[in-house]
Motif scaffolding. Structure first.
Motif, PDB file in Angstrom:
ATOM      1  N   GLU A 291      43.205 -44.218 -46.849  1.00 17.01           N
ATOM      2  CA  GLU A 291      43.805 -42.922 -47.202  1.00 17.01           C
ATOM      3  C   GLU A 291      44.055 -42.761 -48.710  1.00 17.01           C
ATOM      4  OE1 GLU A 291      43.872 -40.865 -44.863  1.00 17.01           O
ATOM      5  OE2 GLU A 291      43.548 -42.281 -43.209  1.00 17.01           O
TER       6      GLU A 291
ATOM      7  N   ARG B  72      45.896 -35.815 -43.245  1.00 20.57           N
ATOM      8  CA  ARG B  72      44.988 -36.416 -42.264  1.00 20.57           C
ATOM      9  C   ARG B  72      44.492 -35.381 -41.254  1.00 20.57           C
ATOM     10  NH1 ARG B  72      46.389 -41.270 -38.906  1.00 20.57           N
ATOM     11  NH2 ARG B  72      44.138 -41.191 -38.605  1.00 20.57           N
TER      12      ARG B  72
ATOM     13  N   ARG C 172      38.930 -33.821 -45.735  1.00 22.34           N
ATOM     14  CA  ARG C 172      39.220 -34.665 -46.892  1.00 22.34           C
ATOM     15  C   ARG C 172      39.169 -33.836 -48.172  1.00 22.34           C
ATOM     16  NH1 ARG C 172      39.510 -40.163 -46.884  1.00 22.34           N
ATOM     17  NH2 ARG C 172      39.307 -41.252 -48.869  1.00 22.34           N
ATOM     18  N   GLU C 173      40.093 -34.068 -49.050  1.00 18.12           N
ATOM     19  CA  GLU C 173      40.246 -33.384 -50.346  1.00 18.12           C
ATOM     20  C   GLU C 173      40.764 -31.956 -50.205  1.00 18.12           C
ATOM     21  OE1 GLU C 173      39.903 -35.218 -52.880  1.00 18.12           O
ATOM     22  OE2 GLU C 173      38.693 -36.875 -52.114  1.00 18.12           O
TER      23      GLU C 173
END
Length: 874
Positions: free
Chosen positions: A570, A595, A599-600
């Motif tokens: 992570e 989460r 992602r990003e």
């Protein structure tokens, strides 16, 4: 039942005598292959278990469950808040003279469970006793807690006002309390009341010294002021002794936990931050624990949960944990080998506890053996992991203390079959070659069965009856069965035993002789295997201290390598943790929400607290992310203080002693508390308990009342946190009047969560910026929520008119002759009748009284409102 046949029944008299000693329990009364219940117990159990309620011939209500299925029924009763006393036959019915002697061998309650498959492996099952203090210990209280499944024993002295926090953290399944005493902490768990004398610290000290072979309690770290915790331990041990008359050989020496060593997280904060339980039951992957739990053993899962609920306050201890995680992060290959060796290790704590209590079955001892087999590989991987790391790292200490339990592994490998059965009664638990006598009786049994098969074949040939067969039942033993069609061929030496509709059953002297040998061998084999298994189990149980120490080391290795896995996966970074005041989170993120997003996609934010900006006021529209920012600050602090890397580019955190959050709205209808009352109660708890090194995260205080009341309360609370307490505080609000506070408070700053307006649309940037904002964009959020267009348009129209004229209906508001009811029952004074027209002289008089330079912004607002009312009067 006086005067009835039931009174004269010796069996029911025995039942009533035993039941009288367990009046609050359901009594499972063993009768052969069933546990029977009578009278009220039968009626209650039938209702709770949905089983048949019947009655004896004398009219006594009766219900029963098979012994083989009793575990499932017990589990149901305990889950429904019942306590069940198990009364067994303690002598062989064949040898009994009269009624079989029976005794209660254990009592099962929600807090007294040791069955591995009844309990979730990831959390402890504590039974706790509470001593609320007395005149000898003013303001002091104490808690003692035991997890019977693992043997863990905790003493926690605390102040009476921190009792709720302690119990909330332990989350006991059962609570033992002083009868008739309210200690002021809410708990909906199963309660057992005991007499006050049982909580006496002096009696408890003697019992603890006796049980753990101590000269005094000084060696446990007990101090004179810890009397309430010691007294609670005494009451708890007495109660557990009644529940488990056979003893508690796996109970460890008590460990003293002092609340001042841990970050204080009250129930409100644990709930708001969703540390281990979701706010909405049933939601998954939304708690902090679920996010960071990559453990592979039950012991590790329990340890991580306890860390999340009780982060540390000592910077040295925190950094020691961080050192262990950092080493695991840096050495990927050895870390993977450690985790591979840990994966598959069973619950050593609970299995060893069951062995010590004489409850482990063959399959469970096999699980211990298989777990011990993994220890050499673990030791080698750990040695590789700590290679050249130096002696100060906690992983090195764990490596030095790891007992591989080689002698126990060898004993279990020699004694047990590779896949032993669950029940000893199934046979085949002890390996061939372990015991000569057992091998001999097994050979005799197996040879006897082969001979009986040979008898069948020989008799077919001798008699010429091809369908002749040898059978067996418990009544007649072995027999020869011949159909009626071949009855004429039966030899004269056959002795008839049973006639069936289609066949006759016979025995011969030879058949009876071999039957005696086979059955005798079977019985002796069962007895010998039970003797051998009990001896092996006892040797394992005697080593429980060693097994528990090894289990503790494995739990720590599991947690540290798990946190390392999370840090790498992570993109967490090691925080700098010290005893300073400052906090700087650069590029911090919410560990749970990020989460759940691509992602990003999560927008990181910078947060800084120091002495010059310890109070930060955050404004911004709904849905902009104010609450998310508050929660992520709290979660980052908790992660850092459990010794984990954190979701941030960098983080410097001065240790926090208490973390408070007031996020979201809730009510407590059961106690007659409105949302606003709950909010004020929670805020009061913060103001009474926060210290200069605390962190306070507030979201929208004062919403449940009128605007002016809300502003006034929020203003006063912020002033108190700034001027009196001096703690780090972030306050998210829609009261834009509060943006004036930094003009008065030297260490307060305004922040806002940025948005971008495009035509009639609003884009939420989720970025924290310096400065305040005077718009909430509530109508835009209503549009996003899908309100009908006509409603949204009308809301925008009303908003514009209210912002310009402060009224929707033309003219002045009507006068009211109704006084507002006072908070404590007295009616407020009625408003005086309005005069026909404003009095210019009166206005000048009131204005002359005003000193703008000496007014606070809130006082100026109130004065302006009063003058406006004078102008509006007719």
């Amino acid at each position: 039942m006086t005067g009835t046949a039931a009174d004269n029944s010796p069996l029911l008299k025995q039942y009533r005598d035993i039941k009288a000693r367990h009046p609050g329990d359901i009594l499972f009364f063993r009768m052969g292959d069933f546990y029977e219940m009578f009278y009220g117990d039968a009626e209650l159990a039938a209702r709770l278990l949905n089983i048949t309620l019947t009655s004896r011939g004398d009219g006594v209500p009766l219900a029963g469950v098979p012994v083989k299925a009793a575990a499932d029924y017990l589990k149901q009763l305990v889950a429904k808040g019942q306590r069940v006393a198990i009364c067994e036959q303690v002598e062989d019915p064949k040898k009994a003279k009269g009624i079989v002697r029976r005794e209660v061998v254990e009592t099962v309650s929600p807090g007294a469970l040791i069955e591995e498959d009844w309990l979730p492996g990831s959390r402890n099952n504590f039974i706790a006793a509470v001593h609320p203090g007395d005149s000898r210990f003013p303001g002091g209280a104490g808690v003692a807690a035991v997890d019977l499944s693992t043997g863990e024993f905790i003493l926690e002295p605390c102040r009476l006002d921190r009792l709720a926090e302690t119990l909330g953290r332990l989350s006991p399944a059962e609570l033992v309390t002083v009868a008739g005493v309210d200690f002021g902490a809410e708990s909906d768990c199963f309660r057992t009341n005991r007499e006050r004398w049982e909580f006496d610290p002096e009696l408890a000290s003697e019992e603890l010294c006796r049980r753990f072979t101590l000269v005094s309690l000084d060696g446990l770290g007990i101090e004179p002021a810890d009397g309430p915790a010691v007294g609670a331990a005494g009451a708890l041990l007495r109660y557990l002794g009644e529940l488990k008359p056979s003893g508690l050989p796996h109970l460890r020496r008590p460990v003293v936990h002092r609340s001042q060593r841990h970050l204080w997280l009250d129930e409100m904060t644990r709930r708001n931050l969703e540390l281990v339980e979701p706010l909405r039951q049933g939601n998954r992957a939304v708690t902090l624990l679920e996010t960071i739990d990559r453990t592979v053993t039950p012991m590790g899962a329990r340890l991580l949960r306890s860390w999340v609920l009780a982060p540390l306050r000592d910077a040295t201890a925190i950094n020691a944990r961080l050192d262990a995680v950092a080493l695991a992060v840096d050495r990927q290959g050895p870390r993977g080998a450690v985790r591979a060796a840990l994966d598959g290790v069973r619950d050593l704590e609970r299995l060893a506890g069951r062995a010590a209590a004489g409850r482990a079955n063959p399959r469970e001892l096999g699980g211990l053996r298989d777990s011990f087999r993994r220890l050499p590989a673990l030791a080698a991987a750990l040695s590789d992991l700590i290679n050249r790391s130096g002696g100060g790292n906690p992983l090195t200490v764990m490596s030095d203390g790891l007992d591989q339990l080689a002698d126990l592994r060898a004993e279990l490998e020699a004694a047990l079959e590779e896949r032993p059965p669950v029940s000893l009664a199934e046979g085949g638990a002890i390996r061939t070659g372990y015991d000569r006598e057992l091998d001999e009786v097994r050979s005799l049994r197996d040879g006897g069965k082969q001979h009986i098969a040979a008898i069948q074949q020989r008799e077919r040939e001798r008699t010429g009856i091809p369908s002749l067969k040898v059978g067996y039942n418990r009544v007649f033993g072995y027999y020869l069965e011949v159909t009626h069609a071949h009855s004429a061929r039966v030899p004269p030496d056959y002795e008839r035993r049973q006639t069936l509709a289609t066949a006759e059953r016979y025995v011969t002297p030879e058949l009876k002789e071999y039957e005696a040998k086979v059955l005798g061998a079977e019985e002796r084999m069962t007895e010998r295997e039970a003797e051998l298994f009990a001896a092996v189990r006892a040797r394992v149980g005697a080593a429980i201290d060693r097994i528990q120490r090894t289990a503790g080391i494995l739990a720590h290795l599991d947690v540290w390598t798990s946190l390392a896995e999370v840090a790498i996966a992570e993109r967490y970074r090691r925080p700098t943790v010290d005893d300073g005041y400052e906090m700087a989170l650069i590029g911090s993120r919410h560990p749970v929400i990020e989460r759940l997003m691509p992602r990003e996609a999560f927008i990181p934010n910078d947060v800084r607290f120091d002495a010059a900006s310890r109070v930060q006021l955050v404004t911004g529209p709904n849905m902009a992310g104010k609450s998310t920012i508050l929660r992520q600050i709290g979660l980052v602090v908790i992660l850092a203080q459990i010794g984990s890397f954190v979701p941030a580019d960098s983080a410097t955190i001065g240790v926090v002693d208490r973390l408070f959050t007031r996020v979201g709205a809730s009510d407590n209808l059961a106690r007659g508390q409105s949302t606003f009352m709950v909010e004020m109660s929670e805020t009061s708890a913060i103001l009474h308990n926060a210290t200069p090194t605390s962190l306070v995260l507030l979201d929208e205080i004062g919403r449940g009342t009128s605007t002016y009341d809300g502003v006034a309360i929020a203003w006063a609370v912020t002033e108190h946190l700034h001027d009196v307490i001096g703690c780090k505080t972030m306050f998210a609000t829609h009261y834009h009047e509060l943006m004036q506070l930094p003009e008065r408070l030297a260490h307060a700053r305004n922040l806002n969560v940025a948005v971008r307006e495009t035509d009639d649309a609003v884009v939420f940037l989720h970025r924290l910026e310096a400065g305040g904002t005077d718009r909430s964009y509530g109508v835009h959020v209503a549009q996003l929520a899908g309100l009908p267009a006509s409603v949204v348009d009308r809301a925008a129209e009303v908003l514009g008119k209210l912002e310009g004229e402060h009224r929707m209906v033309p003219g002045n508001p009507p006068a009211s002759d109704l006084g507002q009811l006072g908070l404590f029952g007295e009616a407020a004074p009625r408003r005086a009748p309005r005069s026909p027209a404003p009095n210019p002289d009166r206005l000048r008089t009131e204005l002359a009284k005003c000193d703008p330079d000496a007014m606070t912004p809130l006082e100026a607002l109130n004065q302006l409102a009063a003058l406006k009312r004078l102008v509006d009067e007719k």
